[in-house]
Write a protein that holds these residues in place. Structure first.
Motif, PDB file in Angstrom:
ATOM      1  N   THR A  29       3.281  -4.634 -10.682  1.00  0.00           N
ATOM      2  CA  THR A  29       2.368  -5.376 -11.545  1.00  0.00           C
ATOM      3  C   THR A  29       1.090  -4.576 -11.746  1.00  0.00           C
ATOM      4  OG1 THR A  29       1.260  -6.428  -9.698  1.00  0.00           O
ATOM      5  CG2 THR A  29       3.232  -7.517 -10.558  1.00  0.00           C
ATOM      6  N   PRO A  30       0.327  -4.887 -12.787  1.00  0.00           N
ATOM      7  CA  PRO A  30      -0.956  -4.217 -12.973  1.00  0.00           C
ATOM      8  C   PRO A  30      -1.852  -4.347 -11.742  1.00  0.00           C
ATOM      9  CG  PRO A  30      -0.404  -5.484 -14.911  1.00  0.00           C
ATOM     10  CD  PRO A  30       0.627  -5.825 -13.867  1.00  0.00           C
ATOM     11  N   GLN A  31      -1.788  -5.507 -11.095  1.00  0.00           N
ATOM     12  CA  GLN A  31      -2.590  -5.707  -9.887  1.00  0.00           C
ATOM     13  C   GLN A  31      -2.196  -4.699  -8.818  1.00  0.00           C
ATOM     14  OE1 GLN A  31      -1.050  -8.078 -11.585  1.00  0.00           O
ATOM     15  NE2 GLN A  31      -2.531  -9.689 -12.064  1.00  0.00           N
ATOM     16  N   GLU A  32      -0.887  -4.539  -8.669  1.00  0.00           N
ATOM     17  CA  GLU A  32      -0.410  -3.595  -7.661  1.00  0.00           C
ATOM     18  C   GLU A  32      -0.774  -2.165  -8.051  1.00  0.00           C
ATOM     19  OE1 GLU A  32       3.559  -5.619  -5.727  1.00  0.00           O
ATOM     20  OE2 GLU A  32       3.671  -4.992  -7.803  1.00  0.00           O
ATOM     21  N   GLN A  33      -0.676  -1.880  -9.341  1.00  0.00           N
ATOM     22  CA  GLN A  33      -1.024  -0.535  -9.792  1.00  0.00           C
ATOM     23  C   GLN A  33      -2.494  -0.226  -9.530  1.00  0.00           C
ATOM     24  OE1 GLN A  33       0.405   0.259 -13.815  1.00  0.00           O
ATOM     25  NE2 GLN A  33       2.133  -1.111 -13.461  1.00  0.00           N
ATOM     26  N   LEU A  34      -3.335  -1.223  -9.821  1.00  0.00           N
ATOM     27  CA  LEU A  34      -4.762  -1.043  -9.555  1.00  0.00           C
ATOM     28  C   LEU A  34      -5.006  -0.779  -8.077  1.00  0.00           C
ATOM     29  CD1 LEU A  34      -6.644  -3.730 -11.661  1.00  0.00           C
ATOM     30  CD2 LEU A  34      -6.936  -1.262 -11.761  1.00  0.00           C
ATOM     31  N   LEU A  35      -4.327  -1.536  -7.267  1.00  0.00           N
ATOM     32  CA  LEU A  35      -4.510  -1.401  -5.827  1.00  0.00           C
ATOM     33  C   LEU A  35      -4.065  -0.020  -5.354  1.00  0.00           C
ATOM     34  CD1 LEU A  35      -5.599  -3.177  -3.621  1.00  0.00           C
ATOM     35  CD2 LEU A  35      -3.298  -4.032  -3.192  1.00  0.00           C
ATOM     36  N   ILE A  36      -2.975   0.447  -5.908  1.00  0.00           N
ATOM     37  CA  ILE A  36      -2.493   1.772  -5.529  1.00  0.00           C
ATOM     38  C   ILE A  36      -3.504   2.843  -5.930  1.00  0.00           C
ATOM     39  CG2 ILE A  36      -0.730   3.519  -5.997  1.00  0.00           C
ATOM     40  CD1 ILE A  36       1.275   1.165  -6.265  1.00  0.00           C
TER      41      ILE A  36
END
Length: 277
Positions: free
Chosen positions: A77-84
């Motif tokens: 998800t975009p959230q996960e991508q941001l976190l990465i």
DNA sequence: AAAACAGGCAACCGCTGGCCC
DNA sequence: TGGGCCAGCGGTTGCCTGTTT
């Protein structure tokens, strides 16, 4: 890889009758059944006891990256991508450490994501993936677009419900047995001190007050449940956090709809980079 | 329709550090 | 204290599948 080493390893495996390469359904079943009944334990022992002609390492990898029940599949998800992006900016290629903050995601998956998506984009931009120039590009274009995707997701998946019902009842959990709670840990976890939007050395995590495309405050209120997705997981605390906005509900579960969008091609990384055109 | 190519990802490898004897 | 064993890690490879020519 050096051919001689590869040949040697292969011969060693063959000498002791160990299988290599892709796992069969039968092997998966054997390993899964064994671990579910006996736990993980020592991997060489697991391999032997389960009746597998594999070495312990191979079993461990197969279990952790594929068979383990809590593995999440599908697009990040975009959230996960941001976190990465954020965590990679802090720790570099510490994949396992980064994976700790994305429950259900494996270090292998994150590593593959970075190499196939992020580094690919860097190559296409003809810049080093770890260079300041690339970081600038990420901060200026990638992060706002990810946030824009999240905003769209808020309207698509959450807000119609919230428009009809302004209550702060949590949406359905993707794991109905989970009681994990969200907590604003911006003041509790020094390692993530920047997530509240305060000044820090971090370059990736969106500053919710300054990122130009971020949802306006009114939207945050109406779509509060959705925006709690702007967070991550703190392994040490066994809790999820969300970024800032501590005035919204203190307990929330991950929306079921959230799972659906992970399958949606709209999250393809490539369209986030359309600024190139 | 088939061959060539590219991308994605599962699996393997060697290295390192921790634990135990 | 040092040697062996093991798990975990990051880097790399190679296969499979989808796309392009």
């Amino acid at each position: 890889m050096e051919d001689s080493m590869k040949t040697k390893s292969f011969k060693e495996s063959e000498e002791v009758g160990l299988r290599r390469g892709p796992w069969t359904l039968e092997e998966d079943t054997l390993l899964t059944n064994y671990i579910l009944h006996n736990g993980e334990g020592r991997w060489n022992l697991v391999a032997k006891s389960a009746g597998l002609k594999r070495n312990g390492k191979s079993c461990r990898l197969r279990w952790l990256n594929y068979l383990k029940p809590d593995i999440r599949r599908g697009n990040l998800t975009p959230q996960e991508q941001l976190l990465i992006l954020e965590l990679h900016s802090k720790w570099g290629n510490r994949w396992s450490k980064i994976a700790q903050y994305l429950p259900g995601r494996t270090d292998n998956e994150i590593k593959n994501y970075w190499r196939t998506r992020v580094q690919k984009q860097a190559r296409q931009l003809n810049i080093e993936s770890n260079s300041d120039k690339f970081f600038d590009a990420v901060r200026s274009f990638w992060v706002p677009r990810l946030i824009e995707k999240m905003e769209q997701n808020s309207f698509t998946n959450c807000c119609p419900q919230n428009n009809n019902n302004k209550s702060l009842l949590p949406p359905q959990s993707y794991d109905s047995t989970s009681t994990q709670t969200y907590t604003d840990i911006s003041s509790q976890n020094p390692g993530l001190s920047n997530i509240d939007g305060s000044s820090s050395s971090s370059i990736f995590m969106p500053d919710l007050t300054t990122v130009p495309h971020f949802i306006d405050p009114n939207t945050i209120i109406d779509g509060s449940m959705c925006n709690q997705e702007l967070g991550g997981y703190i392994p040490e605390m066994e809790e999820y956090y969300y970024m800032g906005n501590s005035d919204i509900g203190t307990e929330c579960h991950v929306a079921e709809a959230y799972e659906d969008v992970t399958q949606d091609p709209m999250w393809n990384m490539d369209d986030i980079w359309q600024f190139r055109e």
